[in-house]
Design an enzyme around this catalytic site. Structure first.
Site, short mmCIF file in Angstrom:
data_model
loop_
_atom_site.label_atom_id
_atom_site.label_comp_id
_atom_site.label_asym_id
_atom_site.label_seq_id
_atom_site.Cartn_x
_atom_site.Cartn_y
_atom_site.Cartn_z
CB THR A 48 -0.87 0.03 1.27
OG1 THR A 48 -0.01 0.25 2.40
CG2 THR A 48 -1.65 -1.26 1.46
CB THR A 81 -1.17 -0.88 19.01
OG1 THR A 81 -0.98 0.43 19.53
CG2 THR A 81 -2.65 -1.05 18.71
CG ASP A 82 0.59 1.85 23.40
OD1 ASP A 82 0.11 2.09 22.26
OD2 ASP A 82 1.42 2.59 23.95
CD GLU A 83 -2.86 4.37 19.05
OE1 GLU A 83 -3.99 4.54 18.59
OE2 GLU A 83 -1.85 4.95 18.63
CE1 TYR A 90 -3.52 0.88 13.95
CE2 TYR A 90 -3.35 2.09 16.01
CZ TYR A 90 -2.86 1.14 15.13
OH TYR A 90 -1.72 0.43 15.45
CE LYS A 147 -2.90 -3.60 15.36
NZ LYS A 147 -2.17 -4.40 14.35
CG ASN A 206 3.49 6.17 20.09
OD1 ASN A 206 2.68 5.81 20.93
ND2 ASN A 206 3.18 6.99 19.10
#
Ligand code: NAD
Ligand code: DAU
Length: 340
Positions: free
Chosen positions: A36, A125-127, A153, A157, A182
């Site tokens: 992409t 991810t920590d998000e 997003y 995840k 991050n």
């Protein structure tokens, strides 16, 4: 062992492929990437001729393609980095995040169920934990922190993580999940904060800082992330989640000022712009499980890691200049036009 790394032409995936190809000449590393806007084979010049490396272009959400690939390659391990990864893009186009991050992951899991796999590792991810308040520096994300997402997003995840765990429990797929903070380092696409600021500061352009710049991110050098995933593949317990982070919390403004100082550019370039909708305030990982169970410790301290990273962007201008000067300019105008 044959290891398929999905998203291996992106920022972290390419760093991981290079790490694995060099460290394990006895393993075959297959890089599966759709290429992409975020995928770039130039990231892999260092290993493209290695006998244990192969690139295949394809879409993890294309069921026929994925099943044919499993039939042909018979992988032992899948490490799934492939994703739409930029929060701002998920706000303007959530659907592509559902397709790749959720459907792509379940398609890979279905293929693992059909053909068998020794390990499916999901790079999360920590998000997925949402955010922490700015006035509670005592709080950290542990593996037990409930999932509580903010953006399309992070929601995509978190959904993928839930499917990964469901396929473990229901179908017995041997899975592991890592949730990292991050990352920074070489080959990060210049839409993300650190390379964006470096490239724009070098061109003496305005530096967009969202809101007040007080949001906090917990930075980890990409090499430390790659080593951590390698360790999880080797020693991690099936069915477990591992948080990865190095206690390097900085406000966005601190990060921007660090870059300006290193490049000898004036702080007057900073431009406070309209905030990101739903902007997470603070991320902070508690990496105790990685440290005590797997003996992982990050090698980079933020200051030296950042110096090296800034130097890398100075030494590799042609890598990012054609991105910044090409199609990406249209993205910048579209994304930031309304903020400025
Ligand atoms: P990136 O955007 O740089 O790279 C993503 C890669 O996936 C690209 O090469 C792209 O071509 C490929 N891809 C996208 N859709 C695909 C599809 N349908 N099929 C096959 N390939 C496809 O992302 P990144 O920053 O390197 O992040 C990699 C992974 O790590 C992501 O899963 C992300 O959620 C996770 N993560 C990133 C960070 C970070 O700070 N960047 C931190 C923690 C976790
Ligand atoms: O925490 C892990 C996550 O880190 C990963 O899962 C994501 O894939 C990755 O993109 C990253 O998400 P962030 O949203 O934290 O990264 P980004 O570089 O987009 O932004 C970092 C911080 O800087 C965030 O608080 C928003 C702010 N920012 C970002 C941009 C692009 C600005 O102030 N200005 C900007 O122009």
């Amino acid at each position: 062992m044959k290891i398929i790394v999905t998203g291996g032409a992106g920022f972290i995936g390419s760093n991981f492929v290079i790490h694995m190809v060099k460290k394990y000449p006895e393993h075959e590393i297959v890089n599966l990437d759709l290429l992409t806007y975020a995928g770039n084979l130039e990231n892999l010049t260092e290993v493209e001729k290695a006998p244990n490396y192969k690139f295949i272009r394809g879409d993890i959400a294309d069921r026929k393609f994925v099943f044919d690939l499993f039939e042909q390659e018979k992988p032992d391990i899948i490490v799934n980095f492939a994703a739409e990864s930029h929060v701002d893009r998920s706000i303007t186009d959530p659907e592509s995040f559902v397709r790749t991050n959720v459907m792509g992951t379940t398609t890979l899991l279905d293929a693992c169920k059909e053909y068998g796999i020794k390990r499916f590792h999901q790079v999360s991810t920590d998000e997925v934990y949402g955010d922490l308040p700015l006035d509670r520096p005592d709080l950290f994300f542990t593996e037990e922190t409930p999932l509580h997402t903010s953006s399309p997003y992070s929601s995509s995840k978190a959904s993928a993580d839930l499917f990964v765990m469901a396929y473990h429990r229901t179908f017995g797929i041997p899975v592991t999940i890592s949730r990292c903070s991050n990352n920074y380092g070489p080959y990060q696409f210049p839409e993300k904060l650190i390379p964006l600021i470096i490239s724009r500061a070098l061109a003496d352009e305005e530096l967009p800082v969202y809101g007040t710049g007080e949001n906090v991110r917990d930075w980890l050098h990409v090499s430390d992330h790659c080593v951590a995933i390698d360790l999880i593949l080797e020693k991690g317990r099936v069915g477990e989640v591992y948080n990865i982070g190095g206690h390097n919390e900085r406000t966005n403004l601190e990060v921007v000022k660090t870059i300006l100082k290193a490049l000898d550019k004036p702080e007057s370039l900073i431009r406070f712009v309209k905030d990101r909708p739903g902007h997470d305030r603070r991320y902070a990982i508690d990496p105790t499980k990685m440290e005590t169970e797997l003996g992982w410790k990050p090698q980079y301290v933020f200051d030296t890691g950042m110096k090296q990273t800034i130097q890398w962007y100075l030494d590799n201008k042609e890598w990012w200049e054609h991105i910044v000067n090409g199609e990406y300019t249209k993205y910048f105008e579209k994304m930031y036009g309304e903020r400025l």
